[in-house]
Design a protein around this motif. Structure first.
Motif, mmCIF file in Angstrom:
data_model
loop_
_atom_site.group_PDB
_atom_site.id
_atom_site.type_symbol
_atom_site.label_atom_id
_atom_site.label_comp_id
_atom_site.label_asym_id
_atom_site.label_seq_id
_atom_site.Cartn_x
_atom_site.Cartn_y
_atom_site.Cartn_z
ATOM 1 N N ARG A 51 0.854 -1.191 0.000
ATOM 2 C CA ARG A 51 0.000 0.000 0.000
ATOM 3 C C ARG A 51 0.889 1.240 0.000
ATOM 4 O O ARG A 51 2.017 1.219 0.490
ATOM 5 N N TRP A 52 0.353 2.328 -0.523
ATOM 6 C CA TRP A 52 1.123 3.570 -0.558
ATOM 7 C C TRP A 52 1.526 4.007 0.853
ATOM 8 O O TRP A 52 2.597 4.580 1.045
ATOM 9 N N SER A 53 0.688 3.707 1.828
ATOM 10 C CA SER A 53 0.990 4.123 3.206
ATOM 11 C C SER A 53 2.215 3.400 3.780
ATOM 12 O O SER A 53 2.784 3.847 4.766
ATOM 13 N N PHE A 54 2.628 2.289 3.163
ATOM 14 C CA PHE A 54 3.799 1.554 3.641
ATOM 15 C C PHE A 54 5.108 2.211 3.180
ATOM 16 O O PHE A 54 6.174 1.877 3.673
ATOM 17 N N ILE A 55 5.014 3.128 2.227
ATOM 18 C CA ILE A 55 6.213 3.723 1.628
ATOM 19 C C ILE A 55 6.563 5.014 2.352
ATOM 20 O O ILE A 55 5.760 5.935 2.442
ATOM 21 N N ASN A 56 7.788 5.065 2.871
ATOM 22 C CA ASN A 56 8.299 6.251 3.537
ATOM 23 C C ASN A 56 9.283 6.907 2.587
ATOM 24 O O ASN A 56 10.437 6.489 2.489
ATOM 25 N N GLU A 57 8.834 7.937 1.866
ATOM 26 C CA GLU A 57 9.673 8.583 0.859
ATOM 27 C C GLU A 57 10.850 9.321 1.485
ATOM 28 O O GLU A 57 11.919 9.388 0.893
ATOM 29 N N ILE A 58 10.656 9.859 2.665
ATOM 30 C CA ILE A 58 11.714 10.629 3.321
ATOM 31 C C ILE A 58 12.905 9.729 3.641
ATOM 32 O O ILE A 58 14.055 10.072 3.364
ATOM 33 N N LEU A 59 12.627 8.557 4.227
ATOM 34 C CA LEU A 59 13.710 7.630 4.576
ATOM 35 C C LEU A 59 14.096 6.728 3.404
ATOM 36 O O LEU A 59 15.082 6.008 3.479
ATOM 37 N N GLY A 60 13.276 6.724 2.356
ATOM 38 C CA GLY A 60 13.569 5.901 1.190
ATOM 39 C C GLY A 60 13.441 4.417 1.484
ATOM 40 O O GLY A 60 14.253 3.609 1.033
ATOM 41 N N GLU A 61 12.411 4.044 2.241
ATOM 42 C CA GLU A 61 12.225 2.642 2.570
ATOM 43 C C GLU A 61 10.747 2.263 2.555
ATOM 44 O O GLU A 61 9.867 3.118 2.600
ATOM 45 N N ILE A 62 10.512 0.964 2.469
ATOM 46 C CA ILE A 62 9.161 0.419 2.506
ATOM 47 C C ILE A 62 9.046 -0.379 3.789
ATOM 48 O O ILE A 62 9.879 -1.244 4.063
ATOM 49 N N VAL A 63 8.025 -0.083 4.583
ATOM 50 C CA VAL A 63 7.839 -0.765 5.857
ATOM 51 C C VAL A 63 6.471 -1.442 5.839
ATOM 52 O O VAL A 63 5.444 -0.774 5.780
ATOM 53 N N TYR A 64 6.496 -2.779 5.882
ATOM 54 C CA TYR A 64 5.246 -3.535 5.994
ATOM 55 C C TYR A 64 4.872 -3.583 7.466
ATOM 56 O O TYR A 64 5.661 -4.022 8.296
ATOM 57 N N PRO A 65 3.664 -3.143 7.814
ATOM 58 C CA PRO A 65 3.286 -3.114 9.239
ATOM 59 C C PRO A 65 3.037 -4.507 9.791
ATOM 60 O O PRO A 65 2.631 -5.411 9.069
ATOM 61 N N ALA A 66 3.300 -4.643 11.084
ATOM 62 C CA ALA A 66 2.974 -5.894 11.788
ATOM 63 C C ALA A 66 1.484 -5.902 12.068
ATOM 64 O O ALA A 66 0.795 -4.905 11.881
ATOM 65 N N VAL B 193 -2.084 -5.685 13.820
ATOM 66 C CA VAL B 193 -2.612 -4.727 14.787
ATOM 67 C C VAL B 193 -3.807 -5.358 15.486
ATOM 68 O O VAL B 193 -4.710 -5.878 14.838
ATOM 69 N N LEU B 194 -3.815 -5.338 16.798
ATOM 70 C CA LEU B 194 -4.917 -5.861 17.607
ATOM 71 C C LEU B 194 -5.311 -7.277 17.212
ATOM 72 O O LEU B 194 -6.474 -7.589 17.007
ATOM 73 N N GLY B 195 -4.321 -8.133 17.069
ATOM 74 C CA GLY B 195 -4.599 -9.535 16.772
ATOM 75 C C GLY B 195 -4.882 -9.815 15.309
ATOM 76 O O GLY B 195 -5.046 -10.950 14.913
ATOM 77 N N MET B 196 -4.951 -8.766 14.479
ATOM 78 C CA MET B 196 -5.195 -8.985 13.062
ATOM 79 C C MET B 196 -3.882 -9.409 12.400
ATOM 80 O O MET B 196 -2.805 -9.056 12.854
ATOM 81 N N ARG B 197 -3.988 -10.135 11.320
ATOM 82 C CA ARG B 197 -2.797 -10.608 10.622
ATOM 83 C C ARG B 197 -2.106 -9.439 9.933
ATOM 84 O O ARG B 197 -2.742 -8.597 9.337
ATOM 85 N N GLY B 198 -0.794 -9.404 10.024
ATOM 86 C CA GLY B 198 -0.019 -8.337 9.394
ATOM 87 C C GLY B 198 0.102 -8.552 7.898
ATOM 88 O O GLY B 198 -0.357 -9.540 7.334
ATOM 89 N N ALA B 199 0.734 -7.605 7.225
ATOM 90 C CA ALA B 199 0.886 -7.667 5.779
ATOM 91 C C ALA B 199 1.923 -8.704 5.367
ATOM 92 O O ALA B 199 1.882 -9.202 4.260
ATOM 93 N N MET B 200 2.850 -9.031 6.247
ATOM 94 C CA MET B 200 3.884 -10.010 5.932
ATOM 95 C C MET B 200 3.565 -11.326 6.650
ATOM 96 O O MET B 200 2.969 -11.330 7.715
ATOM 97 N N LYS B 201 4.018 -12.427 6.057
ATOM 98 C CA LYS B 201 3.743 -13.731 6.653
ATOM 99 C C LYS B 201 4.344 -13.846 8.047
ATOM 100 O O LYS B 201 3.737 -14.392 8.952
ATOM 101 N N THR B 202 5.561 -13.340 8.212
ATOM 102 C CA THR B 202 6.209 -13.410 9.513
ATOM 103 C C THR B 202 5.740 -12.289 10.446
ATOM 104 O O THR B 202 6.173 -12.208 11.571
ATOM 105 N N GLN B 203 4.879 -11.423 9.926
ATOM 106 C CA GLN B 203 4.308 -10.297 10.647
ATOM 107 C C GLN B 203 5.357 -9.311 11.133
ATOM 108 O O GLN B 203 5.191 -8.639 12.130
ATOM 109 N N LYS B 204 6.481 -9.244 10.382
ATOM 110 C CA LYS B 204 7.483 -8.229 10.676
ATOM 111 C C LYS B 204 7.846 -7.534 9.377
ATOM 112 O O LYS B 204 7.884 -8.155 8.343
#
Length: 151
Positions: free
Chosen positions: A123-138, A140-151
């Motif tokens: 998702r666009w919200s995962f992209i941090n243009e300032i730091l130049g990185e993509i962060v998949y969120p873990a 939230v509240l017991g819901m499954r994260g975007a990554m399989k390992t949830q990190k």
């Protein structure tokens, strides 16, 4: 499932041994994944049909849950693109793809090593243009994260 049973077989007359015969047939004639999927579908079908057509007697519930998985080979990861030359060849061959989205998705997977599901979950919200990185969120509240390992 219907192809595994005879046209004149009655649902309520199916026995445990008959189900084992069907599972063994699927193990012999289908791919590992097909056999696993058919087995799961058979269980769902019996769970639905037993109360209606067998007075609640669910023969499939007594089958071992690992009957298929203990008799088929485990899926193994591909080792086709593990060396740099193969990866470079894949990168160049992707240029022939007609869809720019497919090209970008494949190149993103090559550069980052993420799975195809993570490309579609991006998702666009995962992209941090300032730091130049993509962060998949873990998760939230017991819901499954975007990554399989949830990190």
């Amino acid at each position: 499932i219907a192809a595994a049973f005879g046209e004149r077989e009655v649902f309520s007359d199916i026995t445990y041994n008959r189900l084992l015969e069907v599972l063994d047939l699927w193990i012999e004639t289908k791919s590992n994944n097909q056999a696993l999927e058919l087995s799961a579908e058979l269980r769902r079908f019996w769970k639905f049909g037993a109360p209606r057509y067998c007075n609640g007697r669910n023969v499939a519930a007594s089958l071992p849950s690992d009957y298929i998985s203990s008799r088929v080979q485990k899926p193994t990861p591909t080792r086709l693109y593990t060396d740099i030359e193969s990866i470079a060849g894949l990168w160049l061959n992707i240029a022939a793809a007609s869809s720019v989205h497919q090209k970008n998705a494949m190149r993103y997977m090559i550069l980052t090593g993420v799975r195809p599901i993570n490309v579609s979950n991006l998702r666009w919200s995962f992209i941090n243009e300032i730091l130049g990185e993509i962060v998949y969120p873990a998760g939230v509240l017991g819901m499954r994260g975007a990554m399989k390992t949830q990190k």
